[in-house]
Each structure stands twice: as structure tokens, then as C-alpha cells.
Design an enzyme around this catalytic site. Sequence first.
Site, PDB file in Angstrom:
ATOM      1  N   TYR A 141      -3.287  -3.055  -2.229  1.00  0.00           N
ATOM      2  CA  TYR A 141      -3.425  -2.153  -1.475  1.00  0.00           C
ATOM      3  C   TYR A 141      -5.216  -2.870  -0.835  1.00  0.00           C
ATOM      4  O   TYR A 141      -6.395  -2.454  -1.387  1.00  0.00           O
ATOM      5  CB  TYR A 141      -3.405  -1.453  -2.055  1.00  0.00           C
ATOM      6  CG  TYR A 141      -2.222  -0.855  -1.593  1.00  0.00           C
ATOM      7  CD1 TYR A 141      -1.631  -1.412  -1.751  1.00  0.00           C
ATOM      8  CD2 TYR A 141      -2.123   0.517  -2.781  1.00  0.00           C
ATOM      9  CE1 TYR A 141       0.251  -0.749  -1.913  1.00  0.00           C
ATOM     10  CE2 TYR A 141      -1.075   1.528  -2.770  1.00  0.00           C
ATOM     11  CZ  TYR A 141      -0.034   0.464  -2.542  1.00  0.00           C
ATOM     12  OH  TYR A 141       1.501   0.718  -2.596  1.00  0.00           O
ATOM     13  N   GLY A 158       9.576   9.291   6.004  1.00  0.00           N
ATOM     14  CA  GLY A 158      10.276   9.293   6.561  1.00  0.00           C
ATOM     15  C   GLY A 158      11.056   7.959   6.819  1.00  0.00           C
ATOM     16  O   GLY A 158      10.583   6.681   6.756  1.00  0.00           O
TER      17      GLY A 158
END
Length: 301
Positions: free
Chosen positions: A69, A221
Site C-alpha cells: 500500500y 461494493g
Amino acid sequence: MTAETITAHASGTFRLGDLPVRRIGFGAMRLTGSAAFHLGTASDRARSIAVLRRAVELGVNHIDTAAFYFSSLRSANELINTALAPYADDLVIVTKVGPFRDYYGEWGSSARPDQLRGHVEENLRQLGRDHLDVVNFRRQNQDSIAEHFGALAELREAGLIRHLGVSGVQPRHLAEALEIAPVVCVQNRFALDRADAVDDEMLRICGERGIAFTPFYAVAGEAGPQAAADTHDDEVLAIARAHGVSPAQIRIAWTLHQGPHVLAIPGTGNPDHLAENVAAGALRLTREDLSRLDALHATTG
């Protein structure tokens, strides 16, 4: 009570092995920019550090991160180290290995089993730790994870890792791992508006075995790695209005309602969103709310 005064304690607690964590945690990925890491605009450094410190002040004691990351400006692990070291005794930092990137940010193929020690040691160096609380093996395209998980189990025996988890797996991969060493968590993609039969099955199996199930992209989502979802189904919007909260809070609350073993790790570089995410742990959905949201989930497969 306002969002700013609700703490992660309201979400309840679950254990990663012998480590108790609040069920609302924090995902550090977005502090580096977009989820593509080297694209997008990273959060202001001072604000990112402030968000991490505020998360802990709000009772968050489970932070999800990874050495890969990073962007051209930010490293999630370095931000965590700067903001939170020396670490509180109850703070649990969960990292993952498997995928990796070179110093230019280019993705390599999945790490070989013999490369995993180097990746674990890189996380140790960046975080300033002498051991890692939990390491997830993030499966990519491997048919079997036995060799990779076995290599991490050896590092656990050597004391570099306290507990092990798996990510992006199917039931057969979890069974493989459990033959080698204890598994304290499964981190799979799972969201209200993204039903998947395998992930629904993993949710059930983890509940039966007392293993934490930690969804990623639960708020995003279908938007997935690009951003948090900015479009919401009418049912989500209606339930959010009824409770006087945001649609993202409804998504987090629904996720936590899937079982006491389910953990949430929403990430943000925005302190206001952080407070809202944490406050979602106190939101109690009604049976009617859950019935409507469960029906929505069932139709999105």
C-alpha cells in the site's frame, strides 16, 4: 449522541486468536491515494496522521495494512508507524503478503513461497515491529495455497508472526490452510450489493468455525478498488433516511449484522467520514431493514 462521540466499543468485540479487537476497524489503503496506489491524489500527510490517531482515540484497535500500500508520495505502513508508534498494547495491526510491487510501483507476479520471509521482514521494518500480529496470505491465482501458507506457518513458529489468516480464498483453500496451522481470519471481498455464492459460503463457514470474516470493499461494493460507492439502491437510501444516517453507514451496519464474527475495516482519509464509519457500529437495524437489505443482496449475484 453524535457521530463524533460514538466509539468503536459500540460495535462489540471479536478475537483474532487471543487478540480481542473491536468489530469496527480501519483500513489504511486509501491513505495512499486511490486503491490503485500509484494513481489518484494521496491524502494530505498531516491529515492522514491525524486520522490514524483519531481512529485510535475513537476506540479502533484493528488496523489493516500492507507493505504494497504505497504511492509515489505515501506509504501506509510508514504513516502508521509515524502516527501510532510506540504502539498501544491492545492495538492489533493486520498485514498481508502475496501480491507485491517493485520500488517503481509496478506489480510483480505473486510471490513464491521462498520470497514470503522477505515480504514479512519488509512489513516489520516499515512498521517498526519485532513481530507481526496477524499476516494474511492473499491468494491470487494459486490452485493450492499449501506451500505459501506453510512458509508463513514456519515464520509463525520462528516468532516473526503471531497469527495467520487467508484472503481471497474458497472453502477448499481454507481447509488446506487449517491442515497446516490455525487460521484466525478470512479476508474476502463481500458487499451488500455484490452477492457471490463462494463468499456467502465463506461467511457461513467462518461463523461455524469461530473464525473472523473480514470483508474488503464492503462500502465500495461494485466500485471496488476505484472509490467508495457513490450510487445507492433505493432501498439503501430509504433505510438511511429512516435512521438519519448516510448510505455508507447502512452498508457497514448491514455488514456487521451478518454475524458476531464479522469485522469491518472501512478506510478513509477524511476525519468526518472516519467518525461516521465508527458510529455505524452503534447502528441497530430492524428486522424489516435486514429483510429488505438481505433481499437486495440476494438479487445482486
